[in-house]
Design an enzyme around this catalytic site. Sequence first.
Site, mmCIF file in Angstrom:
data_model
loop_
_atom_site.group_PDB
_atom_site.id
_atom_site.type_symbol
_atom_site.label_atom_id
_atom_site.label_comp_id
_atom_site.label_asym_id
_atom_site.label_seq_id
_atom_site.Cartn_x
_atom_site.Cartn_y
_atom_site.Cartn_z
ATOM 1 N N TYR A 1 -5.178 15.453 -9.814
ATOM 2 C CA TYR A 1 -4.329 14.617 -10.679
ATOM 3 C C TYR A 1 -3.173 15.425 -11.251
ATOM 4 O O TYR A 1 -2.004 15.046 -11.124
ATOM 5 C CB TYR A 1 -5.166 14.010 -11.807
ATOM 6 C CG TYR A 1 -4.347 13.168 -12.764
ATOM 7 C CD1 TYR A 1 -3.997 11.856 -12.443
ATOM 8 C CD2 TYR A 1 -3.902 13.689 -13.975
ATOM 9 C CE1 TYR A 1 -3.232 11.088 -13.311
ATOM 10 C CE2 TYR A 1 -3.142 12.932 -14.845
ATOM 11 C CZ TYR A 1 -2.809 11.625 -14.514
ATOM 12 O OH TYR A 1 -2.049 10.871 -15.370
ATOM 13 N N ASN B 1 5.169 3.839 -10.159
ATOM 14 C CA ASN B 1 4.138 3.913 -11.183
ATOM 15 C C ASN B 1 2.715 3.956 -10.626
ATOM 16 O O ASN B 1 1.784 4.311 -11.342
ATOM 17 C CB ASN B 1 4.301 2.701 -12.120
ATOM 18 C CG ASN B 1 3.135 2.512 -13.055
ATOM 19 O OD1 ASN B 1 2.882 3.338 -13.927
ATOM 20 N ND2 ASN B 1 2.391 1.432 -12.863
ATOM 21 N N LYS C 1 0.876 15.193 -10.486
ATOM 22 C CA LYS C 1 1.850 14.877 -11.529
ATOM 23 C C LYS C 1 2.889 15.981 -11.696
ATOM 24 O O LYS C 1 4.061 15.707 -11.981
ATOM 25 C CB LYS C 1 1.127 14.598 -12.846
ATOM 26 C CG LYS C 1 0.262 13.337 -12.822
ATOM 27 C CD LYS C 1 1.077 12.100 -12.437
ATOM 28 C CE LYS C 1 0.258 10.827 -12.504
ATOM 29 N NZ LYS C 1 1.048 9.611 -12.173
ATOM 30 N N ASP D 1 0.868 -1.169 0.000
ATOM 31 C CA ASP D 1 0.000 0.000 0.000
ATOM 32 C C ASP D 1 0.905 1.219 0.000
ATOM 33 O O ASP D 1 1.554 1.514 1.016
ATOM 34 C CB ASP D 1 -0.905 -0.001 1.237
ATOM 35 C CG ASP D 1 -1.896 1.155 1.247
ATOM 36 O OD1 ASP D 1 -1.776 2.057 0.389
ATOM 37 O OD2 ASP D 1 -2.794 1.155 2.117
ATOM 38 N N VAL D 2 0.992 1.923 -1.134
ATOM 39 C CA VAL D 2 1.937 3.038 -1.230
ATOM 40 C C VAL D 2 1.522 4.220 -0.363
ATOM 41 O O VAL D 2 2.270 5.198 -0.245
ATOM 42 C CB VAL D 2 2.132 3.503 -2.689
ATOM 43 C CG1 VAL D 2 2.721 2.393 -3.531
ATOM 44 C CG2 VAL D 2 0.834 4.037 -3.288
#
Length: 280
Positions: free
Chosen positions: A155, A91, A159, A64-65
């Site tokens: 998002y 990723n 990024k 679980d990142v």
Amino acid sequence: MPRYSLNGRTVLITGSTGGLGAAVATELRARGANLALLDLNGEQVMAQAATLGSESVAYGWAVDVRKLESVQAAVDAAASHFGGIDVVIANAGITSMAPLESHDPALFERVIDINLNGVWRTFRAALPYIKQSKGYLLGVSSMGAFVHSPLQGPYVASKAGVWALCDATRLEVRHYGVEVGSLHPTFFKTPMMDEVHADPAGHTLWGGNKKGLWKMIPLETVVESVVSGIERRAKIIVPTVQNSLVARVPGLLRPIVERIGFVGNTIPDAIAKAAKPPVI
């Protein structure tokens, strides 16, 4: 610079069962890389590993990142299993479609936590092993780091943050012989994009990504750019020529600033003098 051969090297990938992660894993294995596959669903990631070879060349771990201890345990286990780690591809990522005024706060925080904080946790956990191998860290960003989509605030913010994090980390670790890069693809077909197209707002915004500026590119194009970028230990990877200028303009003056602003051993000296943060 000679090509960084992937044959026999160990590559760790988070979000390995997703559209991009799975395709990249398959191509890396074809080039002789050992694969440490990390994803949220343990059964799914172990099944993926089984399709790519024996446990000596491909193995999976549930992770679980959003939790550093989970990432650290999986990274340590992978390094022990394979005898080290040479390349990391951070990723794991998700998206959402909503304007700021109606965006669910919990979902906003989840997108940031997985997409940006997850990259930081992955890099942090893996760096001791990457320093030993003088390896390569790759954060999966997006063209959304430079072209900011409406209704995707968290998002594109995440990024853009990944791009900045990779660049800052690159400066911090280059004196160890470690390279760091960021990947910036435009739209390509994945289950994530299928969800965007199924969303009425997403379909209205992007028109199904069938033509014009927002036309999707083949998944194979992105995969090839990832693998060749790793082999070049590239600072920035942009899969399509037409997007290269947009992605590279923000960094045109960066090498000059770095050369003038951080001379000699300025960065490693600063790292050595940095006070440890308080335990909270």
